[in-house]
Design a protein around this motif. Structure first.
Motif, short mmCIF file in Angstrom:
data_model
loop_
_atom_site.label_atom_id
_atom_site.label_comp_id
_atom_site.label_asym_id
_atom_site.label_seq_id
_atom_site.Cartn_x
_atom_site.Cartn_y
_atom_site.Cartn_z
N ILE A 1 34.32 42.76 48.14
CA ILE A 1 34.05 44.08 48.73
C ILE A 1 34.81 45.16 47.63
CG2 ILE A 1 33.75 43.23 50.98
CD1 ILE A 1 36.54 44.16 51.41
N ASN A 2 34.54 46.24 47.97
CA ASN A 2 35.02 47.34 47.31
C ASN A 2 36.52 47.56 47.96
OD1 ASN A 2 33.15 48.88 45.49
ND2 ASN A 2 32.01 48.47 47.03
N GLY A 3 37.55 48.13 46.91
CA GLY A 3 38.90 48.39 47.24
C GLY A 3 39.15 49.74 48.03
N ASP A 4 38.39 50.67 47.77
CA ASP A 4 38.07 51.85 48.33
C ASP A 4 38.07 52.05 49.91
OD1 ASP A 4 37.86 55.08 47.98
OD2 ASP A 4 36.17 54.28 49.34
N ALA B 1 42.70 33.97 44.63
CA ALA B 1 42.05 33.76 43.67
C ALA B 1 42.70 34.63 42.36
CB ALA B 1 40.42 34.17 43.59
N LEU B 2 42.46 34.39 41.08
CA LEU B 2 43.31 35.11 40.11
C LEU B 2 42.34 35.84 39.25
CD1 LEU B 2 46.05 35.33 38.48
CD2 LEU B 2 45.09 33.59 37.10
N GLY B 3 42.56 37.03 39.07
CA GLY B 3 41.48 37.93 38.25
C GLY B 3 42.63 38.23 37.01
N GLY B 4 42.33 37.45 35.93
CA GLY B 4 43.09 37.71 34.97
C GLY B 4 43.03 38.84 34.15
N GLU B 5 41.60 39.59 33.90
CA GLU B 5 41.33 40.75 33.04
C GLU B 5 41.97 41.90 33.51
OE1 GLU B 5 39.70 40.18 30.25
OE2 GLU B 5 39.85 38.16 30.84
N ASP B 6 41.77 41.97 34.90
CA ASP B 6 42.72 43.14 35.52
C ASP B 6 44.27 42.73 35.30
OD1 ASP B 6 40.93 45.51 36.49
OD2 ASP B 6 40.22 43.93 37.38
N ILE C 1 35.15 37.02 52.71
CA ILE C 1 35.61 38.25 52.26
C ILE C 1 36.29 37.98 51.13
CG2 ILE C 1 36.20 40.65 52.60
CD1 ILE C 1 33.52 39.94 54.12
N MET C 2 36.13 38.66 49.86
CA MET C 2 37.04 38.87 48.79
C MET C 2 37.39 40.24 48.52
SD MET C 2 36.46 37.43 44.73
CE MET C 2 37.03 35.81 45.10
N PRO C 3 38.68 40.50 49.07
CA PRO C 3 39.18 41.80 48.68
C PRO C 3 39.79 41.93 47.24
CG PRO C 3 40.56 40.90 50.47
CD PRO C 3 39.17 39.80 49.88
N PRO C 4 39.52 43.07 46.50
CA PRO C 4 40.19 42.92 45.32
C PRO C 4 41.52 43.39 45.51
CG PRO C 4 38.64 44.84 45.63
CD PRO C 4 38.46 43.88 46.75
N LYS C 5 42.49 43.21 44.34
CA LYS C 5 43.53 44.10 44.03
C LYS C 5 44.63 43.91 45.18
CE LYS C 5 42.11 46.78 40.10
NZ LYS C 5 40.94 46.37 39.88
N ILE C 6 44.65 42.70 45.88
CA ILE C 6 45.40 42.58 46.97
C ILE C 6 47.05 42.20 46.36
CG2 ILE C 6 46.10 40.78 48.72
CD1 ILE C 6 43.94 42.66 49.60
N ALA C 7 47.87 42.74 47.31
CA ALA C 7 49.41 42.91 46.83
C ALA C 7 50.02 42.62 48.01
CB ALA C 7 49.89 43.95 45.75
N GLY C 8 49.91 41.76 48.80
CA GLY C 8 50.96 41.60 50.06
C GLY C 8 50.16 41.44 51.21
N ALA C 9 50.87 41.29 52.33
CA ALA C 9 50.02 41.03 53.41
C ALA C 9 49.22 42.36 54.30
CB ALA C 9 50.95 40.32 54.54
N ALA D 1 50.25 42.99 38.75
CA ALA D 1 51.72 42.36 38.74
C ALA D 1 52.33 42.09 40.22
CB ALA D 1 52.47 43.17 37.96
N ALA D 2 51.83 43.15 40.76
CA ALA D 2 52.50 43.28 42.32
C ALA D 2 51.78 42.06 42.97
CB ALA D 2 52.35 44.64 42.94
N GLY D 3 50.43 41.92 42.79
CA GLY D 3 49.75 40.79 43.56
C GLY D 3 50.29 39.48 43.36
N ILE D 4 50.76 39.32 41.89
CA ILE D 4 51.38 37.91 41.99
C ILE D 4 52.85 38.03 42.38
CG2 ILE D 4 52.17 36.59 39.74
CD1 ILE D 4 49.21 36.61 39.94
N GLU D 5 53.63 38.87 42.44
CA GLU D 5 54.79 38.94 43.10
C GLU D 5 54.65 38.62 44.45
OE1 GLU D 5 57.16 38.64 40.13
OE2 GLU D 5 58.20 39.27 42.36
N PHE D 6 53.58 39.18 45.27
CA PHE D 6 53.47 38.89 46.61
C PHE D 6 52.50 37.93 46.96
CE2 PHE D 6 55.31 43.17 46.27
CZ PHE D 6 56.36 43.12 47.08
#
Lengths: 297, 86
Positions: free
Chosen positions: A65-68, A148-153, A87-95, A128-133
């Motif tokens: 889905i879109n992040g907006d 899931a890991l998004g390596g390019e971003d 559902i795969m939400p992008p750029k997740i960093a925490g709960a 980076a925050a996504g990996i930390e959390f």
């Protein structure tokens, strides 16, 4: 079984309909990066219609889905009611956001008459925050089935270049795997982005498998064969796993918690690993043949 | 709901359909397709279903088909109708 998860652009009918025949374990209908900003409505209608009317067989139907915030809510309402599994939400960093999406899914499932908790979440960690959390994200909801890991971003966010060997992502990959496995869920590796480089893809997939990933994202159907090769147990691995189980069963009958097989000690961790291999072989349709051969011997 | 302005959705690429919707006093549907002889009735039926679901009774609708599946025709028509309301 999530060995291969193939992205399909959400606003291209010819590619979406290919999903009905491609041998991927899961399809990711992409409403985010693959759809132009002024075509978001069009992609949402097209993916929803495809989910309702096309037969994708046993393939897991995932929607990125879109992040907006405004688009996100519209996307989720549309695709969950149309039959998305995950559902795969992008750029997740925490709960926090995952919990918010989980509450929205509660509401949609109730209104649409879908079994409560049916819709799963596979957060994409690509900052980076996504990996930390990562661990916090993994535990955010019972709906979260994999990270899931998004390596390019991620590479862009941490300020490094992507390479064919991927050493710049080693720490992030390991961190994600540990977080996912500690939470008891699956870890899915970043896609290999050169669609023409099959040997590079295979090496990358074998590396991901060796680190503990259970599957890999794909941006090209050409990568499915190599991913399956890397993540499906070989005949020798299946045969060995069957031997391990038989040896341990014989040991337990004799009151032993550990036995010897081909000069190596077999105990519970080895048996657990063998059972995972057999579960994957069974899901891949390989176990029946292997058991027949073992029984014949 | 009937269109309030002209709107377009879809493309002329293979397996897609371009839909153009305009406000009108009456309901009209024009279909251009390389498979009109074989699938014209099915395309018309799909469009009629979407129009009925959305309560469209007056509109000028043009479908330029490039071999789209039923689900694509539905989606593109729904998108164009939704855009025509903005």
């Amino acid at each position: 079984m999530r060995r291969s998860l193939l992205f399909l652009p959400g606003n291209q009918p010819s590619l979406l309909q290919n999903g009905t025949v491609l041998p991927a374990d899961a399809l990711i209908f992409d409403l985010e990066d693959a759809v132009a900003a002024d075509e978001k409505d069009s992609g949402r209608y097209l993916v929803s219609s495809a989910l309702r009317h096309l037969d994708f067989g046993r393939r897991e139907k995932i929607v990125r889905i879109n992040g907006d915030a405004a688009l996100r809510e519209k996307d989720i309402w549309a695709v969950v009611r149309a039959g998305a599994d995950t559902i795969m939400p992008p750029k997740i960093a925490g709960a926090a956001l995952l919990k918010e999406i989980g509450e929205l899914l509660d509401e949609i499932e109730k209104e649409a008459g879908i079994e409560a908790g049916h819709t799963k979440l596979m957060p994409l960690l690509e900052t980076a925050a996504g990996i930390e959390f990562a661990y916090e994200s993994a535990l955010a909801s019972n709906r979260v089935v994999a990270l899931a890991l998004g390596g390019e971003d991620l590479a862009a966010d941490i300020g490094c270049s992507r390479t064919r060997e991927g050493k710049e992502l080693l720490y992030s990959r390991q961190r994600l795997v540990i977080a996912a496995r500690a939470a008891g869920i699956e870890a899915i590796d970043t896609p290999f982005t050169d669609a023409q480089d099959n040997s590079g893809l295979l090496a990358d997939a074998l590396l991901a498998k060796s680190l503990g990933f259970s599957g890999k994202l794909a941006i090209s159907p050409q990568h499915l064969k190599g991913i399956h090769q890397a993540f499906t147990p070989t005949g020798a691995q299946i045969a060995y796993a069957l031997e391990v189980i038989k040896a341990m069963e014989a040991g337990l009958r004799s009151g032993l918690a550990a036995v010897s097989l081909r000069g190596k000690m077999i105990d519970k961790p080895v048996v657990d690993q063998a059972e995972k291999t057999l579960a994957l072989a069974r899901a891949s349709g390989l176990l029946a043949a292997a058991e027949e051969i073992a029984d014949a011997e | 709901m009937n269109p309030k302005k002209m709107a377009v959705a879809g493309t002329l690429e293979s397996s897609d359909v371009m839909v153009r919707v305009r406000p009108s006093e009456v309901l009209s549907l024009e279909i251009k397709s390389p498979v009109l002889a074989q699938y014209g009735d099915a395309i018309r039926q799909t469009a009629a279903e979407v129009l009925a679901e959305r309560g469209v009774t007056a509109a000028e609708i043009e479908l330029i088909d490039r071999g789209a599946l039923d689900c694509t025709i539905r989606a593109r028509l729904e998108t164009a109708l939704e855009r025509s309301l903005d």
